[in-house]
Design an enzyme around this catalytic site. Structure first.
Site, PDB file in Angstrom:
ATOM      1  CB  SER A  85      -3.482   5.628  -4.840  1.00 41.06           C
ATOM      2  OG  SER A  85      -4.016   6.917  -4.733  1.00 41.06           O
ATOM      3  CD  GLU A  98       2.058   7.916  -5.506  1.00 43.25           C
ATOM      4  OE1 GLU A  98       1.828   8.633  -6.508  1.00 43.25           O
ATOM      5  OE2 GLU A  98       1.142   7.529  -4.751  1.00 43.25           O
ATOM      6  CG  HIS A 156      -1.354   8.811  -8.772  1.00 52.91           C
ATOM      7  ND1 HIS A 156      -0.730   8.641  -7.555  1.00 52.91           N
ATOM      8  CD2 HIS A 156      -2.653   8.478  -8.585  1.00 52.91           C
ATOM      9  CE1 HIS A 156      -1.623   8.240  -6.656  1.00 52.91           C
ATOM     10  NE2 HIS A 156      -2.797   8.138  -7.257  1.00 52.91           N
TER      11      HIS A 156
END
Length: 320
Positions: free
Chosen positions: A121, A218, A288
């Site tokens: 992230s 992502e 995620h």
């Protein structure tokens, strides 16, 4: 402005040492403050792996939306790398803030004290800043407060095995259905991560280097028009042209507001990526999502988009 090739320090690949049961590891928050209850529930996960956990003061510190000032977070990162007893550094969560500290980090210190560095992230910015500036293999993998606090998928649990023993990784549609957008086969060092963070690196000293690499992407909680903007920026910056292959991973909850007309995410892939005709797969369970599978940044990946496999043959750890 310098090109990314001029910015990128070409360093020999450094693999961190593998973990042993009983090793001490640090848990730190180099971005936002975590959900401390979730983080505390997740610490036993690492302990069940046979690790001794040292919790950084950043987990209980707040500075607005950050886990302490920039200087405090950098000092904690430096301390974790220089502590000879610490064998790995696990980031507790993402959020926001790692790009703020990238220029403050002593990369020579990290290069002289290589060890496992793990997160994803917002941590994407640090994964690549560290890898490109030092040559150290870093790991894009699940974090405590977001992935390990409860109901941990068995494949998420197993993805940590790559830190203890040299194993090859093969991700296929046996885990989750995959879609071939462009057929073909290619290989190259694996780079990538969160789309927002990859885009935010453009034009900086830490710009993602995709030349002859396998690029994976992502994202979470971004509406399609925002994805459109970021994918377009990567396209205009030449990142899809540079890459040998592209792996599109989980785009969790990336849905339009109900009141908005929208293009589909798949249409965005066909608009911005497919025209380059690089082998392209979508649907990998990285990011995620659950399971959230870890991958080593900088290790060669083989993408067979026709057979729908991504294989990382070499290990990301040193076994001596």
């Amino acid at each position: 402005m310098k090109s990314v090739e001029e910015h990128t320090v070409k360093k020999p690949l450094i693999k961190p040492a593998k973990l042993e049961r009983g090793d001490q590891v640090a848990v730190i928050a180099p971005a936002s403050s975590p959900n401390i209850e979730a983080a505390n529930r997740a610490i036993p996960f690492l302990e069940q792996l046979g690790l001794v956990v040292q919790v950084g003061s950043s987990l209980s510190r707040e500075h607005g939306y950050l886990a302490g000032t920039d200087q405090q977070r950098v000092e904690e990162l430096h301390a974790a790398f220089t502590d000879k007893q610490i064998k790995a550094i696990f980031c507790v969560c993402g959020g926001y803030g790692t790009a703020r500290i990238a220029s403050m980090i002593d990369y020579e210190l990290i290069e002289a004290n290589p060890k496992i560095f793990w997160g994803y992230s917002d941590i994407t910015f640090l994964l690549h800043a560290i890898h490109q500036q030092t040559g150290l293999v870093t790991f894009h993998g699940p974090m405590l407060s977001s992935d390990l606090s409860e109901n941990v998928h068995h494949l998420t649990r197993e993805t940590f095995n790559q830190l203890f023993e040299p194993i090859s990784l093969c991700y296929s549609d046996s885990i989750r259905p995959l879609d071939t957008l462009v057929e073909g086969y290619a290989k190259g060092p694996l780079v990538g991560g969160n789309l927002t963070l990859l885009t935010s690196s453009l034009g900086t000293e830490y710009e993602i280097d995709c030349l002859n690499k396998v690029l994976f992407i992502e994202e979470v909680d971004e509406e399609p028009y925002r994805l459109d903007r970021m994918l377009n920026q990567l396209r205009l910056a030449g990142k899809f042209a540079d890459a040998k292959a592209i792996v599109l991973c989980d785009f969790h909850n990336c849905v339009p507001m109900k009141r908005m007309q929208s293009l589909s995410i798949n249409q965005l892939f066909y608009d911005h990526i497919v025209p380059f005709q690089k082998p392209t797969l979508s649907g990998l369970s990285i990011g995620h999502c659950s399971p959230n599978l870890a991958v080593p940044i900088g290790i060669e990946a083989h993408v067979d988009a026709t057979k729908k496999t991504v294989t990382i043959i070499d290990s990301g750890i040193e076994t001596w």
